[in-house]
Each structure stands twice: as C-alpha cells, then as structure tokens.
Design a protein around this motif. Sequence first.
Motif, PDB file in Angstrom:
ATOM      1  N   ASP A 242       0.845  -1.190   0.000  1.00 37.49           N
ATOM      2  CA  ASP A 242       0.000   0.000   0.000  1.00 37.49           C
ATOM      3  C   ASP A 242       0.889   1.251   0.000  1.00 37.49           C
ATOM      4  O   ASP A 242       2.047   1.204   0.435  1.00 37.49           O
ATOM      5  CB  ASP A 242      -0.900   0.008   1.239  1.00 37.49           C
ATOM      6  CG  ASP A 242      -1.866  -1.170   1.259  1.00 37.49           C
ATOM      7  OD1 ASP A 242      -2.302  -1.586   0.163  1.00 37.49           O
ATOM      8  OD2 ASP A 242      -2.177  -1.667   2.357  1.00 37.49           O
ATOM      9  N   PRO A 243       0.371   2.378  -0.487  1.00 38.00           N
ATOM     10  CA  PRO A 243       1.164   3.618  -0.476  1.00 38.00           C
ATOM     11  C   PRO A 243       1.675   3.928   0.930  1.00 38.00           C
ATOM     12  O   PRO A 243       0.917   3.899   1.899  1.00 38.00           O
ATOM     13  CB  PRO A 243       0.161   4.677  -0.955  1.00 38.00           C
ATOM     14  CG  PRO A 243      -0.806   3.906  -1.809  1.00 38.00           C
ATOM     15  CD  PRO A 243      -0.948   2.572  -1.140  1.00 38.00           C
ATOM     16  N   GLY A 244       2.954   4.187   1.044  1.00 33.12           N
ATOM     17  CA  GLY A 244       3.549   4.503   2.334  1.00 33.12           C
ATOM     18  C   GLY A 244       3.937   3.297   3.166  1.00 33.12           C
ATOM     19  O   GLY A 244       4.582   3.438   4.211  1.00 33.12           O
ATOM     20  N   GLU A 245       3.567   2.096   2.727  1.00 33.65           N
ATOM     21  CA  GLU A 245       3.904   0.890   3.477  1.00 33.65           C
ATOM     22  C   GLU A 245       5.371   0.532   3.248  1.00 33.65           C
ATOM     23  O   GLU A 245       5.861   0.538   2.123  1.00 33.65           O
ATOM     24  CB  GLU A 245       2.999  -0.265   3.037  1.00 33.65           C
ATOM     25  CG  GLU A 245       3.048  -1.474   3.944  1.00 33.65           C
ATOM     26  CD  GLU A 245       1.979  -2.505   3.593  1.00 33.65           C
ATOM     27  OE1 GLU A 245       1.874  -3.508   4.311  1.00 33.65           O
ATOM     28  OE2 GLU A 245       1.250  -2.299   2.597  1.00 33.65           O
ATOM     29  N   GLN A 246       6.074   0.222   4.320  1.00 27.35           N
ATOM     30  CA  GLN A 246       7.508  -0.023   4.254  1.00 27.35           C
ATOM     31  C   GLN A 246       7.810  -1.417   3.712  1.00 27.35           C
ATOM     32  O   GLN A 246       7.190  -2.404   4.116  1.00 27.35           O
ATOM     33  CB  GLN A 246       8.136   0.126   5.637  1.00 27.35           C
ATOM     34  CG  GLN A 246       9.651  -0.059   5.662  1.00 27.35           C
ATOM     35  CD  GLN A 246      10.224   0.093   7.054  1.00 27.35           C
ATOM     36  OE1 GLN A 246       9.503   0.260   8.026  1.00 27.35           O
ATOM     37  NE2 GLN A 246      11.548   0.029   7.153  1.00 27.35           N
ATOM     38  N   PHE A 247       8.773  -1.491   2.795  1.00 25.90           N
ATOM     39  CA  PHE A 247       9.209  -2.783   2.278  1.00 25.90           C
ATOM     40  C   PHE A 247      10.131  -3.467   3.280  1.00 25.90           C
ATOM     41  O   PHE A 247      11.011  -2.839   3.861  1.00 25.90           O
ATOM     42  CB  PHE A 247       9.947  -2.615   0.948  1.00 25.90           C
ATOM     43  CG  PHE A 247      10.558  -3.891   0.451  1.00 25.90           C
ATOM     44  CD1 PHE A 247       9.786  -4.816  -0.228  1.00 25.90           C
ATOM     45  CD2 PHE A 247      11.896  -4.186   0.688  1.00 25.90           C
ATOM     46  CE1 PHE A 247      10.335  -6.020  -0.666  1.00 25.90           C
ATOM     47  CE2 PHE A 247      12.457  -5.376   0.245  1.00 25.90           C
ATOM     48  CZ  PHE A 247      11.670  -6.289  -0.433  1.00 25.90           C
ATOM     49  N   THR A 324       8.733   6.356 -12.129  1.00 26.29           N
ATOM     50  CA  THR A 324       8.513   5.765 -10.806  1.00 26.29           C
ATOM     51  C   THR A 324       7.544   4.588 -10.927  1.00 26.29           C
ATOM     52  O   THR A 324       6.630   4.601 -11.762  1.00 26.29           O
ATOM     53  CB  THR A 324       7.943   6.796  -9.827  1.00 26.29           C
ATOM     54  OG1 THR A 324       6.696   7.307 -10.339  1.00 26.29           O
ATOM     55  CG2 THR A 324       8.917   7.946  -9.623  1.00 26.29           C
ATOM     56  N   PRO A 325       7.730   3.542 -10.109  1.00 26.25           N
ATOM     57  CA  PRO A 325       6.852   2.373 -10.204  1.00 26.25           C
ATOM     58  C   PRO A 325       5.429   2.680  -9.741  1.00 26.25           C
ATOM     59  O   PRO A 325       5.228   3.427  -8.779  1.00 26.25           O
ATOM     60  CB  PRO A 325       7.525   1.351  -9.293  1.00 26.25           C
ATOM     61  CG  PRO A 325       8.354   2.149  -8.352  1.00 26.25           C
ATOM     62  CD  PRO A 325       8.797   3.364  -9.105  1.00 26.25           C
ATOM     63  N   VAL A 326       4.457   2.122 -10.444  1.00 22.00           N
ATOM     64  CA  VAL A 326       3.051   2.281 -10.050  1.00 22.00           C
ATOM     65  C   VAL A 326       2.806   1.600  -8.714  1.00 22.00           C
ATOM     66  O   VAL A 326       2.102   2.116  -7.852  1.00 22.00           O
ATOM     67  CB  VAL A 326       2.122   1.702 -11.130  1.00 22.00           C
ATOM     68  CG1 VAL A 326       0.659   1.746 -10.671  1.00 22.00           C
ATOM     69  CG2 VAL A 326       2.292   2.454 -12.439  1.00 22.00           C
ATOM     70  N   HIS A 327       3.396   0.416  -8.536  1.00 19.33           N
ATOM     71  CA  HIS A 327       3.255  -0.340  -7.293  1.00 19.33           C
ATOM     72  C   HIS A 327       4.635  -0.716  -6.783  1.00 19.33           C
ATOM     73  O   HIS A 327       5.546  -0.997  -7.567  1.00 19.33           O
ATOM     74  CB  HIS A 327       2.455  -1.627  -7.507  1.00 19.33           C
ATOM     75  CG  HIS A 327       1.070  -1.416  -8.009  1.00 19.33           C
ATOM     76  ND1 HIS A 327       0.047  -0.993  -7.197  1.00 19.33           N
ATOM     77  CD2 HIS A 327       0.523  -1.587  -9.246  1.00 19.33           C
ATOM     78  CE1 HIS A 327      -1.066  -0.902  -7.910  1.00 19.33           C
ATOM     79  NE2 HIS A 327      -0.803  -1.260  -9.155  1.00 19.33           N
ATOM     80  N   CYS A 328       4.775  -0.741  -5.466  1.00 20.30           N
ATOM     81  CA  CYS A 328       5.971  -1.285  -4.842  1.00 20.30           C
ATOM     82  C   CYS A 328       5.699  -2.758  -4.573  1.00 20.30           C
ATOM     83  O   CYS A 328       4.700  -3.111  -3.939  1.00 20.30           O
ATOM     84  CB  CYS A 328       6.277  -0.550  -3.543  1.00 20.30           C
ATOM     85  SG  CYS A 328       7.784  -1.095  -2.707  1.00 20.30           S
ATOM     86  N   ILE A 329       6.559  -3.649  -5.100  1.00 18.75           N
ATOM     87  CA  ILE A 329       6.359  -5.079  -4.972  1.00 18.75           C
ATOM     88  C   ILE A 329       6.849  -5.546  -3.600  1.00 18.75           C
ATOM     89  O   ILE A 329       7.976  -5.268  -3.200  1.00 18.75           O
ATOM     90  CB  ILE A 329       7.110  -5.848  -6.071  1.00 18.75           C
ATOM     91  CG1 ILE A 329       6.711  -5.330  -7.453  1.00 18.75           C
ATOM     92  CG2 ILE A 329       6.846  -7.345  -5.952  1.00 18.75           C
ATOM     93  CD1 ILE A 329       5.267  -5.537  -7.803  1.00 18.75           C
ATOM     94  N   SER A 330       5.998  -6.266  -2.886  1.00 22.73           N
ATOM     95  CA  SER A 330       6.367  -6.751  -1.558  1.00 22.73           C
ATOM     96  C   SER A 330       7.267  -7.970  -1.669  1.00 22.73           C
ATOM     97  O   SER A 330       7.409  -8.579  -2.741  1.00 22.73           O
ATOM     98  CB  SER A 330       5.120  -7.114  -0.755  1.00 22.73           C
ATOM     99  OG  SER A 330       4.549  -8.325  -1.234  1.00 22.73           O
TER     100      SER A 330
END
Length: 343
Positions: A242-247, A324-330
Amino acid sequence: MNVASPATARTVGFKHGERNVFFHLLTACNLSCRHCYINPDQHGTQTLSLETVRQWLRLFARSEQETNLILLGGEPTLHPELPAIIRAAKNLRYAVTVDTNGYLFHDLLNRVTPDELDYLSFSLDGPDAATNDPIRGEGVFDRCTANIRRAVAAGFNTSLIYTVSSLNVEQLPQMPALLSDLGVHRFFIQVIGLRGSSATPQSEAATHWQVEPQQWLEIIPQVAAEAAQRGIHVVFPKVFLDPGEQFQCAGIVSENYFIFPNGRVYRCPLCEDYPIHSAVIENNRLVPCDGLTEERFFQLTIPEGCVMNRLLQPGNISYHSDGTPVHCISCCLLKQEILPVSS
C-alpha cells in the motif's frame, strides 16, 4: 453462516524468531505440471535417505521453540519413508505439513494419524477438470479431490494451494464453493512465479503466465473474503504494498530455509533457479557460501521494492511516465490472511 460480519484481510508481518523450513525430500514426481518450479540442474535428482533427512532436520530444529516444517518434492509421498520422516520431525518439535499433488502414494493416510501430521496440503489449479488438468495432467482433478475427501473423512487437517496464473485466474471465483464442499480447512492462493518450467522459453505458443496487477487486486481479495465467509482460513501473498507501506525482505528480518536434495539451502524462493544459494549442507553440517550469494542482493534498496522480483520477474512491475513504479512489490513471503467467519 454469519454473513453480517465482514471478512477483511490483514497483513501478517514477519515475526522475530519465527522459523519456516521448506524441505524438498526428492525432486521426482509422477506429474509434469506446466508451471513446476523444480529445476533438476540446480536442485539435484536424488532421493534423500531416511538417515540423511534425520541428520538435516537436526540442523534446523530448535529445542526451545516450534519450527514450521513443510515437506515437499517433487512429490513427497513418493518417498517410501515419509511416515518415519514425519515422526522424526515431530520428535524434534516441528509443526509438520506435507505438500502433495493429491496422489498420496505408499498408502500415506493409513500409515500416519491426524495427531502426527499438522496439515496435509493438496494442490489444485482449477475448480474443475477442464481448468486444472491442462495445467497439472489428465485425471489429476478427480484423483486429487477424491483423496481430499478421504483425508477429511479420516480427520486430517487439510489445506489447498491454488497457483494463480493467466490460465486460471478467471476460474478462481469458483473455488470457495468447491472448498466448502470438500471440507478443506485452509486455502492458500499463490501467485505464479517465473521459476523452473514457467521460466523456460517455449515455442511459438509461449505462455504469458503472469496476471496483470489490476486483475489480481480485483479478484483475489474478493475470492478470499468469500472463502472466509464459508468458514475457511485464507492466506495469500501481499504482492503489492500500500502507499507509504515499508518494504521488508524476509531474507533479512525472518528465518526461512529452502532445502534441496543436492544440499543447497536458499533463503529466497525467487533465487532457486540460480547457484546463488546462501548455504550448503556438507557432511551433515550447514556451511555458509562465499561470493555472490542471494544475501548480497537482499541488502539493496530500490523504489520497486523486492530486488529479486525486479531482476527476475520485471513483468510484475509497471511505471508512471516519470519512471517511478506504479506499485511497490512486496517480499514474496509477505502474506495476508482472512480468518474464517464463524458460523
């Protein structure tokens, strides 16, 4: 069924001290699934002896805490000593799951008891033979579902793994009804990984395995919620943060070990097609590997999130016009779960 209480997903964060051991006893299998991740060149072709398995289990056991153990193959029920392996693991304080394709060789259900096995996990990739069998093999759906019913009737805790790909994502919404009918307790929804067979270039009929991000986000949480409403515990990968969620990388913050018959020990399943394993078992000792290993990659920080996903499965990532990536992959081991809604 209590439909008034909503079934909502929660992210299961990595827990300090939690340990998971994924132990491949052999790489042989009676099936030839189109997306099989086993790579004999990298994982070996041998079947480990009972004594070797016992020795290797001791390397990862902890007397002061329970460790989760998943026994895999190939097809683990092809191992004639599987019941003895299960009992040896329980004596070492493992919580034991067997992952099977459903054929249950060597009369497994009559050679172990529900008290000796924490979970018996089956694999299906479709709610019917028309979807499942082109992926896993002719006759597999009928054989697997029949043995699930036998296992449930015998009192075993059962789970089912569904590997979502472009070949079966549209049929996934039909699964909760089937699981409820079969009496399955847990449902693992798994995203296809480009490893093993699915990573091998094919002919002009090459398969585009991966599911588009929007399709995943629209279908998977909804199916998971419906299964939970039917009283089934559902687990599925987070995939997109989710936006702002830390990897966080499981290779750094948790203990996960993927053991293969040739002695290789990986910390990340995405790395298993390559000789970059973290350790090797030699003379029944766990020996760290030198050089460029997977652990070097875990330390890298990129906007896309998982470094290994960016390197090996770039099709999972889309970008805005500014790059910039649309989603950050977990991390692929980060899960969400929905607990069963009590009836």
